[in-house]
Design a protein around this motif. Structure first.
Motif, PDB file in Angstrom:
ATOM      1  N   LEU A 128      -4.087   4.972   4.204  1.00  0.00           N
ATOM      2  CA  LEU A 128      -4.006   3.969   5.620  1.00  0.00           C
ATOM      3  C   LEU A 128      -3.075   3.009   5.338  1.00  0.00           C
ATOM      4  O   LEU A 128      -2.608   2.372   4.132  1.00  0.00           O
ATOM      5  CB  LEU A 128      -5.390   3.471   5.618  1.00  0.00           C
ATOM      6  N   PRO A 129      -2.094   2.937   6.159  1.00  0.00           N
ATOM      7  CA  PRO A 129      -1.030   1.945   6.055  1.00  0.00           C
ATOM      8  C   PRO A 129      -1.498   0.251   6.067  1.00  0.00           C
ATOM      9  O   PRO A 129      -0.962  -0.260   5.733  1.00  0.00           O
ATOM     10  CB  PRO A 129      -0.193   2.187   7.447  1.00  0.00           C
TER      11      PRO A 129
ATOM     12  N   ILE B 267      -7.872   2.993  -4.084  1.00  0.00           N
ATOM     13  CA  ILE B 267      -7.500   3.553  -5.197  1.00  0.00           C
ATOM     14  C   ILE B 267      -6.592   2.532  -6.172  1.00  0.00           C
ATOM     15  O   ILE B 267      -5.687   1.717  -5.376  1.00  0.00           O
ATOM     16  CB  ILE B 267      -6.614   4.770  -4.983  1.00  0.00           C
TER      17      ILE B 267
ATOM     18  N   VAL C 122       1.319   4.859   1.074  1.00  0.00           N
ATOM     19  CA  VAL C 122       0.704   6.001   2.062  1.00  0.00           C
ATOM     20  C   VAL C 122       1.395   7.373   1.900  1.00  0.00           C
ATOM     21  O   VAL C 122       2.467   7.490   2.135  1.00  0.00           O
ATOM     22  CB  VAL C 122       1.060   5.436   3.373  1.00  0.00           C
TER      23      VAL C 122
ATOM     24  N   LEU D 193       0.808  -1.272   0.151  1.00  0.00           N
ATOM     25  CA  LEU D 193       0.097  -0.142   0.060  1.00  0.00           C
ATOM     26  C   LEU D 193       0.932   1.233  -0.030  1.00  0.00           C
ATOM     27  O   LEU D 193       1.772   1.190   0.867  1.00  0.00           O
ATOM     28  CB  LEU D 193      -0.727   0.064   1.109  1.00  0.00           C
TER      29      LEU D 193
ATOM     30  N   SER E 173      -2.507   5.206  -7.911  1.00  0.00           N
ATOM     31  CA  SER E 173      -1.846   5.427  -6.573  1.00  0.00           C
ATOM     32  C   SER E 173      -0.619   5.999  -6.328  1.00  0.00           C
ATOM     33  O   SER E 173      -0.210   6.755  -5.286  1.00  0.00           O
ATOM     34  CB  SER E 173      -1.856   4.204  -5.638  1.00  0.00           C
TER      35      SER E 173
ATOM     36  N   SER F 290      -3.678   0.605  -8.076  1.00  0.00           N
ATOM     37  CA  SER F 290      -2.536   0.991  -8.080  1.00  0.00           C
ATOM     38  C   SER F 290      -1.849   1.887  -9.193  1.00  0.00           C
ATOM     39  O   SER F 290      -0.855   2.562  -9.242  1.00  0.00           O
ATOM     40  CB  SER F 290      -1.350  -0.424  -8.228  1.00  0.00           C
TER      41      SER F 290
ATOM     42  N   ILE G 226     -11.170  -6.530  -0.482  1.00  0.00           N
ATOM     43  CA  ILE G 226     -10.229  -5.535  -1.199  1.00  0.00           C
ATOM     44  C   ILE G 226     -10.011  -5.899  -2.754  1.00  0.00           C
ATOM     45  O   ILE G 226      -9.517  -7.026  -3.002  1.00  0.00           O
ATOM     46  CB  ILE G 226      -8.825  -5.546  -0.445  1.00  0.00           C
TER      47      ILE G 226
ATOM     48  N   GLU H 237      -8.397  -6.576  -6.135  1.00  0.00           N
ATOM     49  CA  GLU H 237      -7.121  -7.192  -6.459  1.00  0.00           C
ATOM     50  C   GLU H 237      -5.956  -6.064  -6.752  1.00  0.00           C
ATOM     51  O   GLU H 237      -5.012  -6.030  -6.668  1.00  0.00           O
ATOM     52  CB  GLU H 237      -7.469  -8.055  -7.885  1.00  0.00           C
ATOM     53  N   ASP H 238      -6.466  -5.223  -7.524  1.00  0.00           N
ATOM     54  CA  ASP H 238      -5.404  -3.989  -8.087  1.00  0.00           C
ATOM     55  C   ASP H 238      -5.130  -2.767  -7.031  1.00  0.00           C
ATOM     56  O   ASP H 238      -4.627  -1.703  -7.428  1.00  0.00           O
ATOM     57  CB  ASP H 238      -5.728  -3.555  -9.503  1.00  0.00           C
ATOM     58  N   THR H 239      -5.557  -2.928  -5.825  1.00  0.00           N
ATOM     59  CA  THR H 239      -5.484  -1.905  -4.911  1.00  0.00           C
ATOM     60  C   THR H 239      -4.079  -1.351  -4.584  1.00  0.00           C
ATOM     61  O   THR H 239      -3.202  -2.325  -4.331  1.00  0.00           O
ATOM     62  CB  THR H 239      -6.024  -2.134  -3.600  1.00  0.00           C
ATOM     63  N   GLY H 240      -3.745  -0.023  -4.672  1.00  0.00           N
ATOM     64  CA  GLY H 240      -2.509   0.124  -4.507  1.00  0.00           C
ATOM     65  C   GLY H 240      -2.330   1.184  -3.391  1.00  0.00           C
ATOM     66  O   GLY H 240      -1.541   1.474  -2.768  1.00  0.00           O
ATOM     67  N   LYS H 241      -3.694   1.821  -3.014  1.00  0.00           N
ATOM     68  CA  LYS H 241      -3.912   2.780  -1.881  1.00  0.00           C
ATOM     69  C   LYS H 241      -4.989   2.676  -1.303  1.00  0.00           C
ATOM     70  O   LYS H 241      -6.078   2.424  -2.094  1.00  0.00           O
ATOM     71  CB  LYS H 241      -3.425   4.101  -2.471  1.00  0.00           C
ATOM     72  N   ILE H 242      -5.268   2.753   0.041  1.00  0.00           N
ATOM     73  CA  ILE H 242      -6.462   2.682   0.646  1.00  0.00           C
ATOM     74  C   ILE H 242      -6.565   3.931   1.469  1.00  0.00           C
ATOM     75  O   ILE H 242      -5.880   4.371   2.223  1.00  0.00           O
ATOM     76  CB  ILE H 242      -6.777   1.435   1.670  1.00  0.00           C
ATOM     77  N   VAL H 243      -7.924   4.678   1.314  1.00  0.00           N
ATOM     78  CA  VAL H 243      -7.831   6.027   1.579  1.00  0.00           C
ATOM     79  C   VAL H 243      -9.181   6.083   2.627  1.00  0.00           C
ATOM     80  O   VAL H 243     -10.081   5.447   2.409  1.00  0.00           O
ATOM     81  CB  VAL H 243      -8.183   7.052   0.635  1.00  0.00           C
TER      82      VAL H 243
END
Ligand code: SF4
Ligand code: SF4
Lengths: 321, 445
Positions: free
Chosen positions: B337-338, B354, A6, A4, B359, B356, B319, B321-327
Motif C-alpha cells: 500500500l502507498p 514488513i 510499494v 513506504l 521490505s 524495512s 504503525i 517504528e521500523d516499518t518499510g512496507k505495508i501490505v
C-alpha cells in the motif's frame, strides 16, 4: 517512519542467493577434497590452490579490464570452477599447465560468453578437455596414492583402473580401495564414498535434484551390466565402472552444473541417459580410457535443444474433453 | 497427508496471531465503501449525497452478471460518491458515509442464537446470496452467486471448502474456524443445498490442529461433510491446487473447477453465507489479521467494510517504528500500500507490516538456469522462460508456453537465487497475451 516501499508481490524471499548455492557446492566438495589431500598430499594442495587462485584472478581481471560489466566475483562461482577443475586434474600436474587450464576454463569457458549463466559448456570441463588434448602425457600420468605424500611433480605414477580396464582386467584395485579412493586418478575423482557424501549434502540442501546423477549412474550401470553379463572375461563389472574414473565426480558435480544442464525433470532424464550412453561407448570402444568429460560436454551442447523441446509436465495437461 | 502434486514452497509461517480471539474494532468517523470489489464491474450507487442510511441498507446495486451488491456497513449520512484509491492501486467509485450511531435495519437478526434449519430452495439460496452482496473472501472477491450458478451442461459433484489459509502470517480464517465452527458447518450445508451436492470436503492445513478438531466436531452433526488435514505447503489454498489435493482431480488448463465437478468456497465466505441466509445479514464486516514481525500485539479483528486502514491501525497499536512496507493481505499475494488512507474492502484479509530490513528486494542477477523456479512452480510452467519472453514481448511463444495458466502465486520469485522479478514480468506477459486473445475473439465475431 521510513518511506513506504510499494512493489508487487511476493513480499518475501527465500533468502537464497547464488553465493549460498555455490557455498553449498563447496561444502559438498570438502569430503572428496580431504581424501585428495590424504592420498595425494602436497601435490593435491599445490594443484588445487593454484587452480582456485588463478580462476578467481582471471575472472576478476576479465571482469574489470575487458568486460567492464557488473562485478560478480563475490558470488563464489569462480572458486567452484577452480576447485572442480583441480578435481579433474592429476595432482602432479605442473603449475603452469594448471594455470593454462584455469585461463581456458574462465576465459574461454565462461567469460567469453558473458559470464555465469550464459556459458553453454561447463567451464571446468572446457579447461580440462583443453588440457587433455594439449598435454596428453602429463594429463594421463597419475601419481600413486600414498598417504600424505610429500612429493609433488616427482611423485611415483601409475595407470588408473580404467586404463587397466582398457588393456586387461588385471591390476584393478580391490572394491574397498575403489570405494574409499585408494587408487590412482585425478585428485578429486577417486573416492566414491566421499563423492556420495557430497551428493547427500547437495540433496539435503536441495542445491541439485537427484535426477541427473541417478540417471547417469543407472544408465552406466545397466549398459555395462549387459556387456558384463554377455562376456565377463572382456568387460568389467558395472560396479567397477561406477567407482572408477571420473564417473562419480562427473555425474554428481559436473553434469549437474546449473547453467549447462536442462531445466526440467524430463529433460534431465534425457540428458542423463545421453551422458551415460556416451560415457560407456567411449569407455568400451573409444580410444580414450575415460569418456565422462566428453559425454558431458556433448550433452551440454544438446541442453538448449532439450530445453526447447522437452517441457515440464503441466498442471491440467489433460485436454479438455 | 494430502497435498497438491507439483511444485510449491514452504515459506516461514509467522502465524503470530494464531489463537488470538477476535476483537471488534470501534466504528470510525467516516467509512469509504468501495463499489467495486476487484473482480467484475462496479455496482451502481443506490444512494445520493445527503441520504441517511442504516447498517445493512443497499447502497450499490450489482451491474450485470459479474458484479455484486454493496451494503452500508454503518448508519449515517452519505457525504459524497467519489473515486477512491483501492489496495490494487486503482481509483474506483466509492460511497463516503459519515457515521452517526449504529442503527441496523430491523430485518437483520442480531440475536446470538444459531439458526440451524434452512427451508429455502437452491435457487432461493443463490438469490439470497446475490442480494446480500457476498463475494469470495479469500482474496479474489469473485461474486459468490456467480460461482454457485452451475453452467448448463455441467454438474457439480462436490463442494470444496477452503480452510487452508496457506499464506504466511494470516490467521483470520483460522480464528473464524475456532469461533464460528457451528455456523460454518451450517453455511456448508446451505451451500451444498444450493449447488445440490451430497458431499463437501473441508481442507485445512495441518498447522491448525485446533481448527481441524473444531470443524470435525461440528461436521459430525451433519451429513456428508468431511474434514481433511492438508500438508503445510504454499499454495495449498489456491483453487486448482486445493481441488487436486482433496479429490485428485486436475482442472484442465484454461478450465474452471466445475469442469471436474467441483465448486470451491472459502471458510469466511461460508460464514458470510450463513449470516446472509439464516440471519438476513448482508456482507458488511469481516475478520482481518493485523500482524508483522514488529507488531507488538498481532491480532484478529472484526472490521466493518469501508473502515479506513488508518483507523484499524490506530486501534490496534499503531504503525511499528521500523516499518518499510505495508501490505494488504498476505506476503505472497498481498498488495503493498502507498498509504493507510485506503479502506478495508470485502477481500482485505490482513494488514501486514514488513520491517524495512525485509521490505527491499535483493539485487537482480543473471539467471543461472538453476531450474529452481521450474521445480517449484505449482502449475508446471517455466518461469525463467516466461519472464524472458515477456521481456522480449514474444506473445506467441508466451501463449504456447501457457503463460495464462500462471496463478501468480509468487513461488518462482520466492525461490530464485538471482532475485529475478519473475512474477512481475509474467504478470505483464499475461496482460499482453490476454489482450491478444480477446482481440482474436473480437475479430472472429
Ligand atoms: S507465479 Fe506463476 S509462474 Fe511463478 S510459480 Fe506461481 S504459477 Fe508458476
Ligand atoms: S530460479 Fe532464477 S536463476 Fe534459477 S532458473 Fe529460475 S530464474 Fe533462473
Amino acid at each position: 517512519m521510513n518511506k513506504l516501499v510499494v512493489s508487487p508481490s511476493p513480499h518475501v524471499h527465500s533468502g537464497n542467493s547464488i553465493q549460498k548455492e555455490m557455498k553449498s557446492v563447496l561444502i559438498a566438495l570438502i569430503p572428496a577434497y580431504l581424501v585428495a589431500l590424504y592420498y595425494f598430499g602436497v601435490g593435491a594442495l599445490i594443484v588445487s590452490v593454484t587452480s582456485v587462485l588463478s580462476c578467481v584472478l582471471f575472472e576478476y581481471l576479465i571482469q574489470n579490464f575487458i568486460l567492464k560489466g557488473e562485478k560478480t566475483i563475490t558470488d563464489c562461482s569462480a572458486i567452484v570452477t577452480g576447485l572442480l577443475l583441480a578435481f579433474n586434474l592429476p595432482s602432479n600436474l605442473p603449475i603452469w599447465i594448471v594455470i593454462i587450464g584455469a585461463l581456458v576454463a574462465i576465459g574461454v569457458g565462461k567469460m567469453s560468453f558473458g559470464g555465469l549463466g550464459n556459458n553453454p559448456f561447463n567451464p571446468a570441463l572446457v579447461g580440462r578437455v583443453f588440457l587433455l588434448i594439449s598435454f596428453p602425457v602429463q594429463m594421463t600420468s597419475w601419481p600413486r596414492p600414498i598417504p600424505f605424500n610429500p612429493a609433488y611433480m616427482d611423485a611415483e605414477t601409475s595407470a588408473t583402473a580404467l586404463t587397466a580396464l582398457k588393456e586387461h582386467l588385471e591390476n584393478i584395485p580391490s572394491a574397498l580401495d575403489m570405494f574409499i579412493g585408494n587408487m590412482g586418478g585425478s585428485m578429486g575423482e577417486v573416492s566414491t564414498l566421499a563423492l556420495l557424501l557430497g551428493f547427500a549434502y547437495l540433496l539435503y540442501r536441495r542445491t541439485i535434484s537427484w535426477h541427473i546423477p541417478i540417471t547417469i549412474l543407472s544408465t552406466v550401470f545397466v549398459m555395462t551390466g549387459i556387456f558384463y553379463l554377455v562376456d565377463p572375461q572382456t568387460y568389467a563389472s558395472p560396479l567397477v565402472h561406477l567407482m572408477t574414473g571420473g564417473l562419480m565426480l562427473g555425474a554428481i558435480f559436473m553434469a549437474t552444473d546449473f547453467v549447462t544442464s536442462p531445466m526440467t525433470k524430463r529433460g534431465m532424464f534425457v540428458y542423463g541417459i545421453g551422458i551415460g550412453v556416451i560415457t560407456v561407448v567411449i569407455r568400451l570402444f573409444g580410444s580414450y580410457p575415460e569418456g565422462v568429460s566428453f559425454a558431458i560436454l556433448i550433452m551440454n551442447a544438446f541442453t538448449p535443444l532439450i530445453n526447447t523441446y522437452i517441457k515440464p509436465k503441466r498442471f491440467g495437461e489433460v485436454r479438455k474433453k | 497427508m494430502k497435498t497438491f502434486k507439483m511444485g510449491g514452497i514452504h515459506p516461514e509461517e509467522c502465524k503470530f496471531s494464531a489463537g488470538k480471539k477476535t476483537e471488534v474494532i470501534s466504528l470510525p468517523k467516516q467509512v469509504v465503501i468501495p463499489l467495486r470489489h476487484y473482480s467484475g464491474k462496479p455496482s451502481i450507487p443506490e444512494v445520493a449525497k445527503g441520504d441517511m442510511v442504516k447498517v445493512g441498507q443497499l447502497i450499490g446495486r450489482a451491474d450485470g452478471f459479474v458484479s455484486a451488491n454493496v451494503h452500508s456497513s454503518v448508519s449515517g449520512k452519505v457525504v459524497k460518491i467519489d473515486n477512491a484509491l483501492d489496495a490494487f492501486g486503482y481509483k474506483n467509485p466509492a460511497v463516503f458515509i459519515d457515521v452517526i450511531g449504529d442503527d441496523w435495519l430491523e430485518t437483520i437478526d442480531l440475536t446470538p442464537k444459531v439458526k440451524r434449519t434452512c427451508d429455502l430452495e437452491s435457487s432461493e439460496i443463490i438469490k439470497k446470496i446475490a442480494e446480500s452482496g457476498i463475494v469470495g473472501l479469500g482474496g479474489a472477491t469473485f461474486p459468490t452467486h456467480v460461482k454457485l450458478s452451475v453452467p448448463a451442461g455441467k454438474k457439480a459433484e462436490v463442494l470444496i471448502i477452503n480452510g487452508a489459509e496457506c499464506e504466511p502470517y494470516l490467521t483470520c480464517d483460522h480464528q473464524l474456524m475456532l469461533e464460528k465452527g457451528e455456523e460454518i458447518i451450517i453455511g456448508i450445508t446451505i451451500l451444498m443445498k444450493a449447488i445440490q451436492v451430497k458431499r463437501a470436503l473441508v481442507g485445512i492445513e495441518a498447522n491448525k490442529p485446533d481448527a481441524i478438531l473444531n470443524i470435525e466436531k461440528w461436521a459430525k452433526t451433519v451429513e456428508g461433510v468431511e474434514v481433511i488435514p492438508l500438508k503445510v505447503k504454499y499454495p495449498q489454498g489456491s483453487e486448482k491446487q486445493l481441488i487436486q489435493a482433496l479429490t485428485g482431480r486436475e482442472v484442465p488448463s484454461g478450465g474452471l473447477p466445475i469442469d471436474v465437478g467441483a465448486i470451491v468456497q472459502n471458510v469466511a465466505t461460508t460464514f458470510a453465507v450463513y449470516e446472509a441466509v439464516q440471519k438476513n445479514k448482508p456482507l458488511i464486516e469481516r475478520v482481518i489479521t493485523v500482524t508483522g514481525k514488529s507488531v507488538p500485539e498481532p491480532g484478529n479483528y472484526w472490521v466493518r467494510v469501508g473502515t479506513p486502514l488508518s483507523h484499524v491501525v490506530e486501534k490496534t497499536g499503531g504503525i511499528p517504528e521500523d516499518t518499510g512496507k505495508i501490505v494488504a493481505g498476505g506476503p505472497m499475494m498481498g498488495r503493498a500500500l502507498p498509504n493507510l488512507e485506503i479502506s478495508v474492502a470485502k477481500g482485505t484479509a490482513a494488514v501486514l507490516f514488513i520491517p524495512s530490513s525485509e521490505s527491499g528486494r535483493g539485487k537482480v542477477q543473471n539467471c543461472i538456469r538453476c531450474a529452481k523456479c521450474v521445480f517449484h512452480c505449482p502449475m508446471g510452467l517455466e518461469p525463467y522462460l516466461l519472464m524472458n519472453r515477456s521481456e522480449k514481448n514474444l506473445l506467441d511463444e508466451l501463449e504456447q508456453n501457457r503463460v495464462m495458466d500462471c496463478i501468480e502465486c509468487g513461488s518462482c520469485s520466492y525461490v530464485c537465487p538471482s532475485n529475478r522479478p519473475l512474477v512481475d514480468y509474467i504478470r505483464y506477459g499475461k496482460l499482453k497475451v490476454g489482450e491478444l486473445i480477446r482481440s482474436r475473439k473480437v475479430q472472429q465475431l
